[in-house]
Design a protein around this motif. Structure first.
Motif, PDB file in Angstrom:
ATOM      1  N   THR A  54       0.816  -1.213   0.000  1.00  0.00           N
ATOM      2  CA  THR A  54       0.000   0.000   0.000  1.00  0.00           C
ATOM      3  C   THR A  54       0.853   1.268   0.000  1.00  0.00           C
ATOM      4  O   THR A  54       0.333   2.363   0.235  1.00  0.00           O
ATOM      5  N   THR A  55       2.137   1.128  -0.263  1.00  0.00           N
ATOM      6  CA  THR A  55       3.043   2.267  -0.373  1.00  0.00           C
ATOM      7  C   THR A  55       3.370   2.482  -1.852  1.00  0.00           C
ATOM      8  O   THR A  55       3.725   1.522  -2.545  1.00  0.00           O
ATOM      9  N   PRO A  56       3.243   3.699  -2.376  1.00  0.00           N
ATOM     10  CA  PRO A  56       3.455   3.920  -3.807  1.00  0.00           C
ATOM     11  C   PRO A  56       4.772   3.378  -4.351  1.00  0.00           C
ATOM     12  O   PRO A  56       4.801   2.853  -5.475  1.00  0.00           O
ATOM     13  N   LEU A  57       5.869   3.466  -3.595  1.00  0.00           N
ATOM     14  CA  LEU A  57       7.141   2.937  -4.084  1.00  0.00           C
ATOM     15  C   LEU A  57       7.304   1.447  -3.814  1.00  0.00           C
ATOM     16  O   LEU A  57       8.376   0.873  -4.057  1.00  0.00           O
ATOM     17  N   ARG A  58       6.257   0.813  -3.299  1.00  0.00           N
ATOM     18  CA  ARG A  58       6.152  -0.644  -3.160  1.00  0.00           C
ATOM     19  C   ARG A  58       7.233  -1.274  -2.283  1.00  0.00           C
ATOM     20  O   ARG A  58       7.633  -2.417  -2.510  1.00  0.00           O
ATOM     21  N   ARG A  59       7.660  -0.556  -1.304  1.00  0.00           N
ATOM     22  CA  ARG A  59       8.508  -1.134  -0.262  1.00  0.00           C
ATOM     23  C   ARG A  59       8.373  -0.272   0.972  1.00  0.00           C
ATOM     24  O   ARG A  59       7.920   0.882   0.900  1.00  0.00           O
ATOM     25  N   ILE A  60       8.754  -0.830   2.113  1.00  0.00           N
ATOM     26  CA  ILE A  60       8.816  -0.019   3.322  1.00  0.00           C
ATOM     27  C   ILE A  60      10.217   0.561   3.440  1.00  0.00           C
ATOM     28  O   ILE A  60      11.140   0.175   2.725  1.00  0.00           O
ATOM     29  N   GLY A  61      10.383   1.492   4.363  1.00  0.00           N
ATOM     30  CA  GLY A  61      11.667   2.141   4.520  1.00  0.00           C
ATOM     31  C   GLY A  61      12.667   1.258   5.257  1.00  0.00           C
ATOM     32  O   GLY A  61      12.306   0.354   6.009  1.00  0.00           O
ATOM     33  N   GLN A  62      13.924   1.554   5.019  1.00  0.00           N
ATOM     34  CA  GLN A  62      15.026   0.963   5.762  1.00  0.00           C
ATOM     35  C   GLN A  62      15.651   2.054   6.632  1.00  0.00           C
ATOM     36  O   GLN A  62      15.541   3.237   6.335  1.00  0.00           O
ATOM     37  N   ALA A  63      16.321   1.631   7.698  1.00  0.00           N
ATOM     38  CA  ALA A  63      16.981   2.620   8.556  1.00  0.00           C
ATOM     39  C   ALA A  63      17.932   3.495   7.751  1.00  0.00           C
ATOM     40  O   ALA A  63      18.078   4.689   8.018  1.00  0.00           O
ATOM     41  N   GLN A  64      18.563   2.910   6.733  1.00  0.00           N
ATOM     42  CA  GLN A  64      19.508   3.665   5.912  1.00  0.00           C
ATOM     43  C   GLN A  64      18.818   4.794   5.150  1.00  0.00           C
ATOM     44  O   GLN A  64      19.420   5.850   4.921  1.00  0.00           O
ATOM     45  N   ASP A  65      17.561   4.599   4.754  1.00  0.00           N
ATOM     46  CA  ASP A  65      16.831   5.664   4.070  1.00  0.00           C
ATOM     47  C   ASP A  65      16.707   6.897   4.961  1.00  0.00           C
ATOM     48  O   ASP A  65      16.850   8.037   4.498  1.00  0.00           O
ATOM     49  N   VAL A  66      16.420   6.664   6.225  1.00  0.00           N
ATOM     50  CA  VAL A  66      16.282   7.770   7.169  1.00  0.00           C
ATOM     51  C   VAL A  66      17.643   8.394   7.438  1.00  0.00           C
ATOM     52  O   VAL A  66      17.788   9.625   7.481  1.00  0.00           O
ATOM     53  N   ALA A  67      18.665   7.554   7.606  1.00  0.00           N
ATOM     54  CA  ALA A  67      20.022   8.067   7.830  1.00  0.00           C
ATOM     55  C   ALA A  67      20.479   8.926   6.664  1.00  0.00           C
ATOM     56  O   ALA A  67      21.107   9.980   6.865  1.00  0.00           O
TER      57      ALA A  67
END
Length: 249
Positions: free
Chosen positions: A209-222
């Motif tokens: 249900t996320t447009p980019l079809r994946r959930i985030g990783q800690a590295q994305d936030v970093a």
């Protein structure tokens, strides 16, 4: 100095042993920062620091809900380094409670949610503001959540405290300028153990249900936090959303 180098800078990460905190520590250390990771457990914090790229790093004790420990932390960091350039607030906790179950969200939990997820972030900024201001180029990054915008999250109080962080960025971005910039990085669902009880099946449903079809990783936030410190230098008082478009749904 190259724009993406943090050589000579000191970054303090409150909650540095968690998934996002540790990923941020690695990302900042890789581009030259000296990193202070804080945690409640001395052994776990020391082990986390030992994984960082080589540098002048430090493990320190702090409890985000106890302002006295944050003041002591600021004193210790000043004694060790003589400066602080970046403060990253990643500490927090939550508990999954259905929004319609009003009785389950009791007063004690509400108070603890605000103490750990909002008051502690403010207290850390208050403790480190003199050091951040001294260099004329300080940065605070708080890790929020799109729950503060969507009203959808682990519980109602969690949504409220994250909305409070968005407002804090606006208020302090104005009040502490120009010597200190204040930004929020606001993720959606991130693949860490932050929310007890969420398993791989939850993550799979969230990804669909996320447009980019994946959930985030800690590295994305970093990576977003690194951008706040390097590329986004004309930004303050605002929130950077890193959610794969999840809030669009």
């Amino acid at each position: 100095m190259p724009i993406h180098s943090l050589s000579g800078k000191v970054a303090v990460i409150i909650g540095g042993t968690g998934g996002i905190g540790l990923a941020t520590g690695h990302a900042l250390a890789e581009i030259g920062a000296s990193v202070v990771l804080t945690g409640r457990d001395a052994d776990r914090t020391a082990s986390a620091v030992a994984t960082l790229p080589a540098g002048n790093h430090l493990a320190a004790h702090a409890e985000v809900g106890d302002s006295a420990t944050l003041r002591l932390l600021a004193d210790d960091v000043q004694h060790h380094y003589g400066r602080v350039d970046i403060l990253v607030n990643t500490s927090g906790f939550t508990r999954a409670i259905p929004h319609a179950d009003l009785d389950a969200l009791d007063d004690a939990l509400i108070d603890e949610m605000f103490a750990v997820n909002w008051r502690g972030q403010f207290a850390a900024i208050r403790a480190f503001a003199p050091l951040l201001r001294a260099n004329g180029d300080g940065l605070v990054v708080n890790v929020g959540s799109i729950a503060g915008r969507t009203g959808q999250g682990s519980n109602v109080a969690y949504c409220a405290v994250k909305a409070g962080l968005d407002v804090m960025a606006m208020s302090l971005g104005r009040a502490l300028a120009p010597a200190i910039r204040v930004l929020n990085v606001s993720p959606g669902v991130v693949d860490t153990g932050f929310v007890p009880g969420r398993d791989s099946s939850f993550n799979e449903r969230a990804a669909k249900t996320t447009p980019l079809r994946r959930i985030g990783q800690a590295q994305d936030v970093a990576d977003a936090i690194v951008a706040c410190a390097t590329s986004l230098r004309f930004a303050t008082g605002t929130t950077i959303v890193v959610d794969g478009g999840r809030q669009l749904g």
